[in-house]
Design a protein around this motif. Structure first.
Motif, PDB file in Angstrom:
ATOM      1  N   ASN A  78      -7.310   0.839  -5.974  1.00  0.00           N
ATOM      2  CA  ASN A  78      -8.221  -0.312  -5.971  1.00  0.00           C
ATOM      3  C   ASN A  78      -7.553  -1.635  -6.345  1.00  0.00           C
ATOM      4  OD1 ASN A  78      -7.997  -0.219  -8.698  1.00  0.00           O
ATOM      5  ND2 ASN A  78     -10.130   0.328  -9.104  1.00  0.00           N
ATOM      6  N   ASN A  84      -5.053  -2.818  -4.557  1.00  0.00           N
ATOM      7  CA  ASN A  84      -4.445  -3.331  -3.327  1.00  0.00           C
ATOM      8  C   ASN A  84      -5.524  -3.787  -2.358  1.00  0.00           C
ATOM      9  OD1 ASN A  84      -2.393  -1.469  -4.579  1.00  0.00           O
ATOM     10  ND2 ASN A  84      -1.196  -2.291  -2.885  1.00  0.00           N
ATOM     11  N   PHE A 114       0.830  -1.205   0.000  1.00  0.00           N
ATOM     12  CA  PHE A 114       0.000   0.000   0.000  1.00  0.00           C
ATOM     13  C   PHE A 114       0.865   1.255   0.000  1.00  0.00           C
ATOM     14  CE2 PHE A 114      -4.116  -1.988   1.213  1.00  0.00           C
ATOM     15  CZ  PHE A 114      -4.929  -1.214   0.397  1.00  0.00           C
ATOM     16  N   ILE A 144      -6.645   5.676   3.263  1.00  0.00           N
ATOM     17  CA  ILE A 144      -7.111   6.834   2.492  1.00  0.00           C
ATOM     18  C   ILE A 144      -6.804   8.117   3.256  1.00  0.00           C
ATOM     19  CG2 ILE A 144      -9.117   7.975   1.442  1.00  0.00           C
ATOM     20  CD1 ILE A 144      -8.302   5.272   0.163  1.00  0.00           C
ATOM     21  N   THR A 174      -8.150  -1.977   6.651  1.00  0.00           N
ATOM     22  CA  THR A 174      -7.626  -0.666   7.061  1.00  0.00           C
ATOM     23  C   THR A 174      -7.824   0.411   5.998  1.00  0.00           C
ATOM     24  OG1 THR A 174      -5.440  -1.210   6.166  1.00  0.00           O
ATOM     25  CG2 THR A 174      -5.826  -1.729   8.483  1.00  0.00           C
ATOM     26  N   TYR A 175      -8.690   0.134   5.046  1.00  0.00           N
ATOM     27  CA  TYR A 175      -8.818   1.039   3.896  1.00  0.00           C
ATOM     28  C   TYR A 175      -9.054   2.496   4.308  1.00  0.00           C
ATOM     29  CZ  TYR A 175      -9.304  -3.343   1.345  1.00  0.00           C
ATOM     30  OH  TYR A 175      -9.087  -4.594   0.831  1.00  0.00           O
ATOM     31  N   ARG A 192      -9.143   6.688  -3.784  1.00  0.00           N
ATOM     32  CA  ARG A 192      -9.843   5.397  -3.640  1.00  0.00           C
ATOM     33  C   ARG A 192      -9.772   4.602  -4.941  1.00  0.00           C
ATOM     34  NH1 ARG A 192     -12.985   4.635   0.815  1.00  0.00           N
ATOM     35  NH2 ARG A 192     -13.243   6.465   2.154  1.00  0.00           N
ATOM     36  N   CYS A 238      -6.619  -5.384   1.545  1.00  0.00           N
ATOM     37  CA  CYS A 238      -6.243  -5.487   2.959  1.00  0.00           C
ATOM     38  C   CYS A 238      -7.266  -6.365   3.664  1.00  0.00           C
ATOM     39  CB  CYS A 238      -6.210  -4.103   3.606  1.00  0.00           C
ATOM     40  SG  CYS A 238      -5.959  -4.167   5.402  1.00  0.00           S
TER      41      CYS A 238
END
Ligand code: FES
Length: 205
Positions: A179, A181, A155, A192, A187-188, A175, A183
């Motif tokens: 897209n 990657n 990331f 961000i 933890t998105y 975002r 997780c």
């Protein structure tokens, strides 16, 4: 056995040379030994299947390593150069965990052959550390953008690569840009926010 060799996968029972020879012979038989098939065989450059010494330029330094035709860049980085930031999550490039730069472009080291990287400049997540830590990993710490951390190096590289091209990216653009990657810890939202901090803090670059 040398340290380099002990980390290599065992030789495959089926190799490309045998396949090419076999398929070439079959094609010759079917075509009645035409000049076309013979010409194709003559121009096919066969490499391997044994280990071959190659030099890879990683993070600004040349490294002499050993690779079979099937050896991935990720295997060389982790097992021979001890650069373990890029992670082995999948072998079909759907996780982004093995993301590194090759010639300035983010690629999945898990699906990139080491032999294809000869003569190219490779950069890994480790290049973002050192005396002057890049703002991206710093922002990940600020926003606690990791749990198990397995996806995090991929990331970090993906964010750095995306912001290099899109220094004023919006949240929606970030975002969309990330897209590739995944997780598993989810933890998105924090990733961000970390990327947005780099954009909004004017520390990008
Ligand atoms: S932090 Fe665990 S997979 Fe992303």
């Amino acid at each position: 056995m040398t340290d380099q060799h002990k980390h290599q996968r065992p030789p495959s029972g089926f190799n490309r040379r045998a396949f090419l020879k076999g398929s070439g012979a079959a094609a010759t038989a079917l075509a009645g030994g035409t000049g076309l098939v013979q010409a194709e065989e003559a121009t096919t450059k066969i490499v391997g299947p044994d280990l071959k010494p190659i030099t890879l330029n990683v993070n600004g330094k040349d490294h002499k390593v050993q690779a079979e035709p099937r050896t991935t860049l990720l295997e060389v980085l982790r097992l021979q150069l001890d650069l373990t930031g890029a992670k082995p999550v999948c072998t079909h490039g759907s996780s982004g965990a093995s993301t590194v730069w090759v010639e300035g472009k983010p690629v999945e080291a898990a699906t990139t052959l080491a032999l294809d990287c000869v003569g190219k400049k490779i950069r890994t997540v480790e290049s973002l550390g050192g005396d002057k830590i890049d703002p991206v990993p710093t922002a990940f710490v600020h926003h606690d953008a990791m749990q198990c951390g397995f996806c995090t190096p991929g990331f970090v590289v993906a964010v750095r690569a995306f912001l290099d091209k899109n220094p004023q990216a919006s949240e929606a653009e970030i975002r969309a840009g990330l897209n590739g990657n995944l997780c598993r810890c989810g933890t998105y939202a924090n990733v961000i926010q970390a990327a947005l901090e780099v954009v909004q803090g004017g520390k990008n670059g």
